[in-house]
Design a protein around this motif. Structure first.
Motif, PDB file in Angstrom:
ATOM      1  N   PRO A  52       0.811  -1.204   0.048  1.00 60.90           N
ATOM      2  CA  PRO A  52       0.022   0.074  -0.020  1.00 60.90           C
ATOM      3  C   PRO A  52       0.908   1.267  -0.041  1.00 60.90           C
ATOM      4  O   PRO A  52       0.797   2.092  -0.652  1.00 60.90           O
ATOM      5  CB  PRO A  52      -0.900  -0.101   1.206  1.00 60.90           C
ATOM      6  N   PRO A  53       1.827   1.418   0.764  1.00 61.35           N
ATOM      7  CA  PRO A  53       2.826   2.649   0.676  1.00 61.35           C
ATOM      8  C   PRO A  53       3.461   2.780  -0.354  1.00 61.35           C
ATOM      9  O   PRO A  53       3.580   3.908  -1.078  1.00 61.35           O
ATOM     10  CB  PRO A  53       3.616   2.801   2.038  1.00 61.35           C
ATOM     11  N   LEU A  54       4.053   1.707  -1.021  1.00 58.50           N
ATOM     12  CA  LEU A  54       4.736   1.632  -2.219  1.00 58.50           C
ATOM     13  C   LEU A  54       3.723   2.044  -3.347  1.00 58.50           C
ATOM     14  O   LEU A  54       4.223   2.818  -4.160  1.00 58.50           O
ATOM     15  CB  LEU A  54       5.383   0.158  -2.904  1.00 58.50           C
ATOM     16  N   LEU A 109       3.079   5.670  -3.145  1.00 61.17           N
ATOM     17  CA  LEU A 109       4.475   6.487  -3.563  1.00 61.17           C
ATOM     18  C   LEU A 109       4.798   6.476  -4.942  1.00 61.17           C
ATOM     19  O   LEU A 109       5.235   7.597  -5.744  1.00 61.17           O
ATOM     20  CB  LEU A 109       5.797   5.547  -2.967  1.00 61.17           C
ATOM     21  N   LEU A 110       4.288   5.304  -5.907  1.00 62.23           N
ATOM     22  CA  LEU A 110       4.459   5.456  -7.232  1.00 62.23           C
ATOM     23  C   LEU A 110       3.361   5.928  -7.930  1.00 62.23           C
ATOM     24  O   LEU A 110       3.210   6.042  -8.985  1.00 62.23           O
ATOM     25  CB  LEU A 110       4.224   3.914  -7.665  1.00 62.23           C
ATOM     26  N   GLY A 111       2.303   6.460  -7.155  1.00 60.92           N
ATOM     27  CA  GLY A 111       1.111   7.350  -7.768  1.00 60.92           C
ATOM     28  C   GLY A 111       0.138   6.250  -8.484  1.00 60.92           C
ATOM     29  O   GLY A 111      -0.416   6.788  -9.385  1.00 60.92           O
ATOM     30  N   LEU A 112       0.131   5.006  -8.057  1.00 58.28           N
ATOM     31  CA  LEU A 112      -0.986   4.215  -8.822  1.00 58.28           C
ATOM     32  C   LEU A 112      -2.499   4.466  -8.631  1.00 58.28           C
ATOM     33  O   LEU A 112      -2.827   4.897  -7.382  1.00 58.28           O
ATOM     34  CB  LEU A 112      -0.669   2.772  -8.262  1.00 58.28           C
ATOM     35  N   SER A 113      -3.180   4.418  -9.491  1.00 57.41           N
ATOM     36  CA  SER A 113      -4.559   4.449  -9.389  1.00 57.41           C
ATOM     37  C   SER A 113      -5.093   3.101  -8.660  1.00 57.41           C
ATOM     38  O   SER A 113      -4.489   2.121  -8.713  1.00 57.41           O
ATOM     39  CB  SER A 113      -5.478   4.628 -10.786  1.00 57.41           C
ATOM     40  N   GLY A 114      -6.189   3.143  -8.213  1.00 59.53           N
ATOM     41  CA  GLY A 114      -7.061   2.112  -7.438  1.00 59.53           C
ATOM     42  C   GLY A 114      -6.852   0.941  -8.635  1.00 59.53           C
ATOM     43  O   GLY A 114      -6.758  -0.164  -8.146  1.00 59.53           O
ATOM     44  N   HIS A 115      -7.258   0.980  -9.821  1.00 52.31           N
ATOM     45  CA  HIS A 115      -7.407   0.142 -10.736  1.00 52.31           C
ATOM     46  C   HIS A 115      -6.062  -0.760 -10.975  1.00 52.31           C
ATOM     47  O   HIS A 115      -5.835  -1.826 -10.930  1.00 52.31           O
ATOM     48  CB  HIS A 115      -7.758   0.408 -12.145  1.00 52.31           C
ATOM     49  N   PHE A 173      -3.347  -0.359  -8.813  1.00 48.74           N
ATOM     50  CA  PHE A 173      -2.950  -1.137  -7.564  1.00 48.74           C
ATOM     51  C   PHE A 173      -3.753  -2.287  -7.401  1.00 48.74           C
ATOM     52  O   PHE A 173      -3.088  -3.274  -6.872  1.00 48.74           O
ATOM     53  CB  PHE A 173      -3.224  -0.207  -6.427  1.00 48.74           C
ATOM     54  N   GLY A 174      -4.955  -2.543  -7.969  1.00 49.29           N
ATOM     55  CA  GLY A 174      -5.796  -3.708  -7.982  1.00 49.29           C
ATOM     56  C   GLY A 174      -5.044  -4.824  -8.850  1.00 49.29           C
ATOM     57  O   GLY A 174      -5.041  -5.930  -8.175  1.00 49.29           O
ATOM     58  N   TYR A 177      -7.483  -3.400   0.072  1.00 48.77           N
ATOM     59  CA  TYR A 177      -8.537  -2.887   0.830  1.00 48.77           C
ATOM     60  C   TYR A 177      -7.767  -1.825   1.699  1.00 48.77           C
ATOM     61  O   TYR A 177      -8.455  -0.495   2.087  1.00 48.77           O
ATOM     62  CB  TYR A 177      -9.380  -3.605   1.557  1.00 48.77           C
ATOM     63  N   SER A 178      -6.358  -2.149   2.027  1.00 47.70           N
ATOM     64  CA  SER A 178      -5.680  -1.059   2.709  1.00 47.70           C
ATOM     65  C   SER A 178      -5.387   0.334   1.827  1.00 47.70           C
ATOM     66  O   SER A 178      -5.000   1.413   2.521  1.00 47.70           O
ATOM     67  CB  SER A 178      -4.429  -1.527   3.270  1.00 47.70           C
ATOM     68  N   PHE A 179      -5.108  -0.140   0.679  1.00 44.96           N
ATOM     69  CA  PHE A 179      -4.611   0.995  -0.156  1.00 44.96           C
ATOM     70  C   PHE A 179      -5.873   1.940  -0.612  1.00 44.96           C
ATOM     71  O   PHE A 179      -5.849   3.120  -0.731  1.00 44.96           O
ATOM     72  CB  PHE A 179      -4.284   0.348  -1.693  1.00 44.96           C
ATOM     73  N   GLY A 180      -7.083   1.450  -0.651  1.00 42.44           N
ATOM     74  CA  GLY A 180      -8.341   2.153  -0.984  1.00 42.44           C
ATOM     75  C   GLY A 180      -8.506   2.369  -2.369  1.00 42.44           C
ATOM     76  O   GLY A 180      -7.864   1.780  -3.347  1.00 42.44           O
ATOM     77  N   ASP A 181      -9.229   3.513  -2.812  1.00 44.80           N
ATOM     78  CA  ASP A 181      -9.557   3.963  -3.913  1.00 44.80           C
ATOM     79  C   ASP A 181     -10.222   3.140  -4.916  1.00 44.80           C
ATOM     80  O   ASP A 181      -9.879   3.107  -6.256  1.00 44.80           O
ATOM     81  CB  ASP A 181      -8.407   4.623  -4.706  1.00 44.80           C
ATOM     82  N   GLY A 182     -11.036   2.097  -4.402  1.00 51.58           N
ATOM     83  CA  GLY A 182     -11.666   1.079  -5.286  1.00 51.58           C
ATOM     84  C   GLY A 182     -10.671  -0.312  -5.644  1.00 51.58           C
ATOM     85  O   GLY A 182     -11.237  -0.731  -6.504  1.00 51.58           O
TER      86      GLY A 182
END
Length: 360
Positions: free
Chosen positions: A193-195, A198-204, A206-207, A225-230
Motif C-alpha cells: 500500500p505505501p509503495l 509512492l508510485l502514484g498508482l490508481s486504484g485500478h 494497484f488492484g 483494501y488498505s490502499f483504498g480508491d476502489g
C-alpha cells in the motif's frame, strides 16, 4: 412360525444387517483412528488462532501447531496416529481444492478483460521460470523450488495444496514452501500500500498489481483494501482469475510426476488419463462451473470458503504432525532467498507489463 415370531425374526435380521454395516464402516475408518480426529482437533485450534490473527491464517497455524504437537509428544507422529495424519495430508488436501473451486466464477474471469491477462500470464511465467532457474543456481531441490514457484505465481497455500496433491512431495518441502509464502504475504500487506501511493498508482492499477504480485488471496484482500480508491474489488477478481491457472499447472505437474515415477521403475512411459486429469481437479472444475452457472447460492459462498480453508488447515496440520524440526533446519536459508527473489521479480514484472500494456 407365528406372525409375531416372523416379525421378531425379521427385526433380528435387519438388526444383524445394521450391525454388519456398522462393523464395515468401523473397519474402513479404523486405520484413520485416532490420527484423523486428533488432526482435526488441532486444526480447530489453528483455525481459532487464524480468526484472531487473519494475516497469518489458519493454514500456517495448522503447520506450526502440528509441528509443535508432534515434537512435544513423539507418539503423535508415529504408529497409528501417523496413518490418520497422512490421510489428512493427502485425501483431505484434495477435498479442499474441490471446495475452493466453488469460489471461482468463469463469468468474472471474462469481466476482467483481455487487458489484464498479459500481466497475469507474464508474472506466472516469471514465477515458474524463475523458480526453475534460480532454484538451480541456489542448489535447491526441484520439488521445493517448484512448490515455491507455484505458490508465488498462482495463489499461495491453495496452489501449493493442489500441486502437492499430484506431486506427493516430502512433507518438509511443503512446510518450507508454506512458510516462505507466508513470510512474503506479511511483507506484501505491509509494503505494497505505501509503495503504491509512492508510485502514484490508481486504484485500478494497484488492484491489478496486488492481484498478480501478492501470493495469497487473504493478503491480496488486506493489501488492496488498505490502499483504498476502489482497488479491493478489482484485485479480488484478478486474483480469482489467476487462481484458475491451477488447472493447467496441475495437469503439467501430473504428467511430469507420472513420467518420473515410470522412469524410476524402469517402465515404458504410458500415462493414463486419470493421472493427467486427477479426480480432484475434475471436481474443482465442476465446482467452478456450478458456481458460474449460478447453481451455488450466493449465501453459501462465505461458508464454503471457510470450509475450504478449514480443510486446508486440517491437511497442513497433518503434514505438520509428521515433520521433525531437523528437516526444516537442513533446508537452510536458500529457499527463503528464492522466495524473496521470486517475489521481487514478480512485483517488478507486474508493474513493467502494466506500463507496456497501458493498464497502469
Amino acid at each position: 412360525m407365528t406372525s409375531a415370531e416372523g416379525h421378531a425374526a425379521g427385526h433380528a435380521g435387519r438388526g444383524g444387517a445394521a450391525e454388519f454395516d456398522g462393523a464395515r464402516v468401523l473397519r474402513a475408518l479404523g486405520p484413520l483412528l485416532p490420527g484423523l480426529p486428533i488432526t482435526v482437533v488441532i486444526a480447530c485450534g489453528a483455525t481459532l488462532l487464524g480468526h484472531f490473527f487473519p494475516v497469518v491464517g489458519g493454514p500456517v497455524f495448522g503447520i506450526l501447531l502440528g509441528l509443535l504437537a508432534g515434537t512435544a509428544v513423539s507418539w503423535l507422529r508415529d504408529g497409528q496416529v501417523a496413518v490418520g495424519a497422512r490421510f489428512a495430508g493427502r485425501a483431505v488436501l484434495q477435498a479442499s481444492v474441490v471446495v475452493l473451486g466453488t469460489g471461482l466464477s468463469l463469468t468474472q474471469v471474462l469481466d476482467v478483460g483481455g487487458g489484464s491477462l498479459p500481466v497475469m500470464f507474464g508474472t506466472l511465467a516469471v514465477a515458474l521460470g524463475g523458480a526453475y532457474l534460480l532454484g538451480r543456481v541456489l542448489r535447491i531441490n526441484t520439488e521445493l523450488a517448484t512448490l515455491i514457484g507455484v505458490g508465488t505465481g498462482i495463489c499461495g497455500a491453495s496452489a501449493i495444496a493442489a500441486a502437492s496433491a499430484v506431486m506427493r512431495p516430502k512433507q518438509s518441502n511443503v512446510a518450507y514452501a508454506i512458510g516462505t509464502i507466508f513470510t512474503f504475504n506479511i511483507a506484501a500487506v505491509l509494503l505494497f500500500p505505501p509503495l503504491g501511493h509512492l508510485l502514484g498508482l490508481s486504484g485500478h492499477a494497484f488492484g491489478l498489481w496486488s492481484g498478480t504480485a501478492v501470493n495469497d488471496t487473504s493478503s491480496v484482500v488486506a493489501a488492496a483494501y488498505s490502499f483504498g480508491d476502489g482497488a479491493g474489488p478489482y484485485a479480488i477478481v484478478v486474483k480469482l482469475t489467476r487462481s484458475l491457472m491451477i488447472i493447467p499447472i496441475v495437469m503439467v505437474l501430473a504428467v511430469l510426476t507420472a513420467k518420473r515415477e515410470a522412469a524410476a521403475q524402469g517402465e515404458q512411459v504410458r500415462i493414463p488419463v486419470r493421472k493427467i486429469v486427477p479426480g480432484f481437479l475434475l471436481g474443482f472444475l465442476a465446482a467452478a462451473a456450478l458456481n458460474s452457472a449460478g447453481a451455488i447460492p450466493a449465501g453459501w459462498h462465505d461458508g464454503l470458503t471457510l470450509l475450504g480453508t478449514f480443510l486446508i488447515t486440517v491437511a497442513l496440520t497433518g503434514i505438520g504432525l509428521g515433520l521433525r524440526p531437523t528437516q526444516l533446519r537442513n533446508a537452510g536459508h536458500r529457499p527463503l532467498l528464492l522466495g524473496a527473489l521470486l517475489w521481487v521479480c514478480v512485483a517488478v514484472t507486474s508493474l513493467g507489463l502494466q506500463a507496456v500494456t497501458g493498464t497502469i
